[in-house]
Design a protein around this motif. Structure first.
Motif, PDB file in Angstrom:
ATOM      1  N   ASP A 209       0.828  -1.213   0.000  1.00 20.76           N
ATOM      2  CA  ASP A 209       0.000   0.000   0.000  1.00 20.76           C
ATOM      3  C   ASP A 209       0.858   1.257   0.000  1.00 20.76           C
ATOM      4  O   ASP A 209       0.587   2.216  -0.737  1.00 20.76           O
ATOM      5  CB  ASP A 209      -0.924  -0.011   1.217  1.00 20.76           C
ATOM      6  N   LEU A 210       1.903   1.272   0.812  1.00 19.69           N
ATOM      7  CA  LEU A 210       2.769   2.457   0.889  1.00 19.69           C
ATOM      8  C   LEU A 210       3.499   2.700  -0.424  1.00 19.69           C
ATOM      9  O   LEU A 210       3.632   3.851  -0.868  1.00 19.69           O
ATOM     10  CB  LEU A 210       3.774   2.289   2.027  1.00 19.69           C
ATOM     11  N   ALA A 211       4.001   1.634  -1.066  1.00 17.32           N
ATOM     12  CA  ALA A 211       4.705   1.797  -2.342  1.00 17.32           C
ATOM     13  C   ALA A 211       3.757   2.307  -3.417  1.00 17.32           C
ATOM     14  O   ALA A 211       4.130   3.150  -4.260  1.00 17.32           O
ATOM     15  CB  ALA A 211       5.328   0.465  -2.766  1.00 17.32           C
ATOM     16  N   GLU A 212       2.514   1.829  -3.392  1.00 20.16           N
ATOM     17  CA  GLU A 212       1.527   2.291  -4.374  1.00 20.16           C
ATOM     18  C   GLU A 212       1.222   3.767  -4.168  1.00 20.16           C
ATOM     19  O   GLU A 212       1.134   4.549  -5.125  1.00 20.16           O
ATOM     20  CB  GLU A 212       0.265   1.451  -4.251  1.00 20.16           C
ATOM     21  N   ARG A 213       1.071   4.166  -2.914  1.00 20.05           N
ATOM     22  CA  ARG A 213       0.820   5.580  -2.628  1.00 20.05           C
ATOM     23  C   ARG A 213       2.019   6.442  -3.024  1.00 20.05           C
ATOM     24  O   ARG A 213       1.855   7.553  -3.553  1.00 20.05           O
ATOM     25  CB  ARG A 213       0.509   5.745  -1.151  1.00 20.05           C
ATOM     26  N   ALA A 214       3.218   5.948  -2.764  1.00 21.52           N
ATOM     27  CA  ALA A 214       4.420   6.708  -3.122  1.00 21.52           C
ATOM     28  C   ALA A 214       4.526   6.876  -4.634  1.00 21.52           C
ATOM     29  O   ALA A 214       4.910   7.949  -5.130  1.00 21.52           O
ATOM     30  CB  ALA A 214       5.660   6.005  -2.581  1.00 21.52           C
ATOM     31  N   ALA A 215       4.185   5.826  -5.380  1.00 22.75           N
ATOM     32  CA  ALA A 215       4.233   5.921  -6.840  1.00 22.75           C
ATOM     33  C   ALA A 215       3.268   6.988  -7.343  1.00 22.75           C
ATOM     34  O   ALA A 215       3.586   7.734  -8.281  1.00 22.75           O
ATOM     35  CB  ALA A 215       3.913   4.564  -7.465  1.00 22.75           C
ATOM     36  N   ARG A 216       2.091   7.082  -6.727  1.00 23.11           N
ATOM     37  CA  ARG A 216       1.134   8.128  -7.131  1.00 23.11           C
ATOM     38  C   ARG A 216       1.609   9.502  -6.676  1.00 23.11           C
ATOM     39  O   ARG A 216       1.489  10.488  -7.408  1.00 23.11           O
ATOM     40  CB  ARG A 216      -0.240   7.840  -6.536  1.00 23.11           C
ATOM     41  N   ARG A 217       2.158   9.557  -5.450  1.00 22.61           N
ATOM     42  CA  ARG A 217       2.576  10.844  -4.882  1.00 22.61           C
ATOM     43  C   ARG A 217       3.675  11.490  -5.720  1.00 22.61           C
ATOM     44  O   ARG A 217       3.702  12.717  -5.894  1.00 22.61           O
ATOM     45  CB  ARG A 217       3.062  10.598  -3.445  1.00 22.61           C
ATOM     46  N   TYR A 218       4.575  10.681  -6.258  1.00 16.49           N
ATOM     47  CA  TYR A 218       5.712  11.226  -7.002  1.00 16.49           C
ATOM     48  C   TYR A 218       5.614  10.910  -8.489  1.00 16.49           C
ATOM     49  O   TYR A 218       6.620  10.706  -9.159  1.00 16.49           O
ATOM     50  CB  TYR A 218       7.013  10.688  -6.418  1.00 16.49           C
ATOM     51  N   ALA A 219       4.393  10.895  -8.997  1.00 14.93           N
ATOM     52  CA  ALA A 219       4.179  10.570 -10.416  1.00 14.93           C
ATOM     53  C   ALA A 219       4.811  11.605 -11.338  1.00 14.93           C
ATOM     54  O   ALA A 219       5.111  11.297 -12.501  1.00 14.93           O
ATOM     55  CB  ALA A 219       2.680  10.450 -10.702  1.00 14.93           C
ATOM     56  N   ASP A 220       5.008  12.827 -10.863  1.00 15.32           N
ATOM     57  CA  ASP A 220       5.590  13.872 -11.709  1.00 15.32           C
ATOM     58  C   ASP A 220       7.097  13.716 -11.888  1.00 15.32           C
ATOM     59  O   ASP A 220       7.682  14.347 -12.767  1.00 15.32           O
ATOM     60  CB  ASP A 220       5.289  15.257 -11.114  1.00 15.32           C
ATOM     61  N   HIS A 225       9.023   7.819  -9.608  1.00 16.05           N
ATOM     62  CA  HIS A 225       7.812   7.049  -9.913  1.00 16.05           C
ATOM     63  C   HIS A 225       8.155   5.624 -10.316  1.00 16.05           C
ATOM     64  O   HIS A 225       7.583   4.651  -9.786  1.00 16.05           O
ATOM     65  CB  HIS A 225       7.053   7.759 -11.035  1.00 16.05           C
ATOM     66  N   VAL A 226       9.120   5.480 -11.230  1.00 17.42           N
ATOM     67  CA  VAL A 226       9.522   4.146 -11.683  1.00 17.42           C
ATOM     68  C   VAL A 226      10.158   3.364 -10.541  1.00 17.42           C
ATOM     69  O   VAL A 226       9.928   2.155 -10.387  1.00 17.42           O
ATOM     70  CB  VAL A 226      10.479   4.259 -12.879  1.00 17.42           C
ATOM     71  N   GLY A 227      10.950   4.027  -9.715  1.00 16.89           N
ATOM     72  CA  GLY A 227      11.581   3.343  -8.585  1.00 16.89           C
ATOM     73  C   GLY A 227      10.549   2.751  -7.627  1.00 16.89           C
ATOM     74  O   GLY A 227      10.690   1.605  -7.170  1.00 16.89           O
ATOM     75  N   PHE A 228       9.503   3.515  -7.337  1.00  9.92           N
ATOM     76  CA  PHE A 228       8.475   3.010  -6.422  1.00  9.92           C
ATOM     77  C   PHE A 228       7.628   1.918  -7.081  1.00  9.92           C
ATOM     78  O   PHE A 228       7.173   0.987  -6.411  1.00  9.92           O
ATOM     79  CB  PHE A 228       7.602   4.155  -5.928  1.00  9.92           C
ATOM     80  N   LEU A 229       7.414   2.033  -8.393  1.00 12.00           N
ATOM     81  CA  LEU A 229       6.708   0.961  -9.095  1.00 12.00           C
ATOM     82  C   LEU A 229       7.504  -0.344  -9.033  1.00 12.00           C
ATOM     83  O   LEU A 229       6.934  -1.433  -8.894  1.00 12.00           O
ATOM     84  CB  LEU A 229       6.451   1.352 -10.549  1.00 12.00           C
ATOM     85  N   LYS A 230       8.822  -0.241  -9.117  1.00 13.86           N
ATOM     86  CA  LYS A 230       9.646  -1.447  -9.031  1.00 13.86           C
ATOM     87  C   LYS A 230       9.595  -2.048  -7.619  1.00 13.86           C
ATOM     88  O   LYS A 230       9.600  -3.274  -7.459  1.00 13.86           O
ATOM     89  CB  LYS A 230      11.089  -1.120  -9.430  1.00 13.86           C
ATOM     90  N   LEU A 231       9.573  -1.187  -6.602  1.00  6.82           N
ATOM     91  CA  LEU A 231       9.397  -1.704  -5.240  1.00  6.82           C
ATOM     92  C   LEU A 231       8.051  -2.412  -5.109  1.00  6.82           C
ATOM     93  O   LEU A 231       7.952  -3.487  -4.507  1.00  6.82           O
ATOM     94  CB  LEU A 231       9.476  -0.560  -4.231  1.00  6.82           C
ATOM     95  N   LEU A 232       7.000  -1.800  -5.676  1.00  4.37           N
ATOM     96  CA  LEU A 232       5.675  -2.410  -5.634  1.00  4.37           C
ATOM     97  C   LEU A 232       5.671  -3.749  -6.359  1.00  4.37           C
ATOM     98  O   LEU A 232       5.060  -4.722  -5.896  1.00  4.37           O
ATOM     99  CB  LEU A 232       4.664  -1.440  -6.263  1.00  4.37           C
ATOM    100  N   TRP A 233       6.360  -3.813  -7.496  1.00  5.52           N
ATOM    101  CA  TRP A 233       6.419  -5.043  -8.293  1.00  5.52           C
ATOM    102  C   TRP A 233       6.974  -6.212  -7.470  1.00  5.52           C
ATOM    103  O   TRP A 233       6.498  -7.344  -7.575  1.00  5.52           O
ATOM    104  CB  TRP A 233       7.287  -4.782  -9.520  1.00  5.52           C
TER     105      TRP A 233
END
Length: 567
Positions: A209-220, A225-233
């Motif tokens: 949940d936190l990684a997903e929120r971080a990916a949205r928070r830093y989408a700009d 954004h890609v780093g947090f998506l990889k953590l989520l993956w």
């Protein structure tokens, strides 16, 4: 057993007030006006060593740089700390009231194996946990936030490593609370979030949940954004959800590249990363999209400016290059003299080839302008700067070769029959082919450089193949359904050293004719129509290559013994 010096303890606690780094404490402690005396100085020095020794890697590793002053540093590890200094640390670990200091001293003593291990485990972890809220409240917000993050991670790692479940739970709760706080804050602190999420993952906490929120928070910020998506993956089980994340990663890179259409190298880097990620994640359609975008990128769109100046060669050098031609006894001798030791830059230890350093050095990551795609050559590949120097030397020598060929035409005014006689060789260049090569020379002298190059290039390959045939294998026989093959020009050139030809000439021919990465690649560029008419001096180099090979066939040069295969 040393006794705690009150003046040193007071100075140490004063240095710790509102400090957000151990180095800041050390600076204040080193400058403190305290009582003089042997014991005082020894204890202050020991404490300065404790504050300035650097942690590297995990919480169990304190080998690093010890800064002894503004201009003085040396490598140090805990094994170099004396027993007396460890005793000082032990006394002060129990005496100081600042949790930040307690955590550091107990941590050092734990890793050094000095004193009771259980006391130091809990003292270090508890000290770091108590220090975190104080650091978050420090006047210097950003350094305090960064060090509070490190304290929570150190505490969590120590508690997990030594099975302190209550402290581990406390550390995990502190990291989760801090992630929540930073994600809800107005400032971009993606580095803090990334560090905390990685620490939580080490603790076995589900960060989905936190990684997903971080990916949205830093989408700009595409990189965050890609780093947090990889953590989520990594947190998601294999299946459709992972495929969606794969797609999101590549689309994020492609979208950022499209938004940066006029930003040159940044866009190129994003497209290259997108293509690589799509390839590794099995997304063929997105990979094709990225590669097509790369193909539409040319050198001009990168926004680079090439700075250079025209090469001016003194007239005396041209006159000097004509002296061998004037000394020739006949046409054939004059032709051979254009190939005398003209590639010194190709030698394995060329003088000055690696001398230039600093700003003039060519980076090892290059742009392939046919694509372009970033290329990172193997570690043992030739240095880019050396190769560029070699190509420049070839260009310069081509200018002299063109001048020599023009001088041959002026002196001998050879007819076609004379050229055929000078060039022909029964084994490697029979008369019909010699006539074709003669036409290449005549077109050169007429200024028809495109025709000259197109005629000469196949003859160079044929001459080389015939020369190598008796010395190295150039044909592979058919095996089952696999047909036999004959080596093409690139393979033939690479076989030259094994056949006894000098490696400098082999390297020169490779850069001239077949190297698509950093060389001239004239065989492919001319024969496949990838360039307009090549310049005169480069066509002269093609003719010179033919003459060099023929000079061996006619006995003008002697080959070295063939290289023996390795046992």
């Amino acid at each position: 057993m040393p006794q705690v010096e009150p003046s040193v303890l007071g100075a140490l606690l004063g240095a710790a007030k509102d400090a957000v780094s151990y180095e800041a404490m050390a600076i204040v402690l080193a400058a403190a006006d305290i009582d003089t005396g042997t014991a005082v100085e020894q204890q202050r020095d020991a404490l300065l060593a404790a504050l300035r020794i650097r942690m590297t890697g995990t919480a169990q590793d304190f080998t690093g740089m010890f800064f002894g002053g503004p201009l003085r540093s040396w490598s140090v590890s805990l094994s170099e700390i004396t027993d007396d200094e460890l005793e000082v640390w032990s006394e002060y670990a129990d005496a100081v009231s600042d949790p930040f200091l307690q955590g550091r001293l107990h941590h050092l003593l734990l890793v050094a194996g000095h004193g009771r291990k259980p006391d130091h485990i809990r003292g270090a972890a508890a000290g770091y946990l108590d220090a975190a809220p104080l650091l978050l409240a420090a006047p210097e917000r950003v350094p305090g936030l960064a060090l509070a993050t490190e304290c929570l991670r150190w505490a969590g790692e120590l508690a997990r490593t030594f099975n302190q479940s209550d402290l581990q739970k406390h550390a995990t709760e502190g990291m989760v609370a801090l992630v929540e706080r930073v994600l809800a804050g107005p400032e971009d602190e993606q580095g803090i979030v990334d560090s905390l999420l990685k620490g939580l993952r080490t603790q076995g906490y589900d960060i989905t949940d936190l990684a997903e929120r971080a990916a949205r928070r830093y989408a700009d910020d595409v990189h965050a954004h890609v780093g947090f998506l990889k953590l989520l993956w990594r947190e998601v089980a294999p299946g459709p959800r992972r495929t969606d994340i794969d797609t999101a990663i590549v689309n994020a890179l492609l979208g950022a590249a499209d938004a940066d259409v006029n930003t040159g190298f940044r866009r190129l880097d994003l497209l290259t990363r997108a293509a690589s990620e799509a390839r590794d994640r099995g997304l063929s359609e997105l990979r094709l999209r990225a590669e097509m975008a790369l193909q539409r990128t040319d050198a001009d769109s990168l926004g680079w400016t090439r700075i250079g100046r025209e090469l001016v060669i003194p007239r005396a050098l041209f006159e000097l290059s004509c002296a061998p031609i004037d000394a020739a006894t006949d046409l054939r001798d004059a032709l051979w003299r254009t190939t005398e030791d003209v590639h010194p830059a190709m030698r394995e230890h060329a003088d000055g080839a690696r001398a230039q350093e600093g700003l003039l050095r060519i980076p090892r990551t290059r742009i392939n302008t046919v694509g372009p795609v970033q290329v990172a050559p193997p570690a043992d590949a030739d240095d880019d700067h050396t190769v560029e120097l070699q190509v420049r030397v070839l260009d310069a020598l081509g200018i002299f070769t063109a001048h020599q060929l023009d001088h041959i035409q002026e002196r001998f005014e050879p007819a076609e029959a004379e050229l055929i006689t000078a060039l022909a060789h029964d084994a490697v260049l029979p008369e019909p082919r010699a006539r074709s090569l003669a036409h290449a020379f005549r077109y050169f002298w007429l200024g028809e450089f495109d025709a000259s190059a197109c005629i000469a290039l196949p003859q160079v390959e044929q001459i080389l193949r015939q020369l190598l045939r008796p010395r190295v294998p150039i044909v592979s026989v058919a095996k089952g359904h696999t047909p036999g093959t004959v080596d093409q020009l690139g393979s033939l050139i690479r076989s030259m050293p094994a056949a006894g030809y000098p490696s400098d000439w082999s390297r020169a021919l490779e850069l001239l004719l077949t190297d698509p990465d950093r060389g001239m690649n004239l065989r492919n560029n001319v024969c496949h129509g990838l360039i307009d008419t090549p310049p005169k001096h480069r066509v002269a180099l093609i003719l010179q290559a033919a003459l060099y090979l023929l000079s061996h066939a006619h006995g003008h040069r002697t080959l070295a013994p063939m290289a023996q295969p390795a046992p």
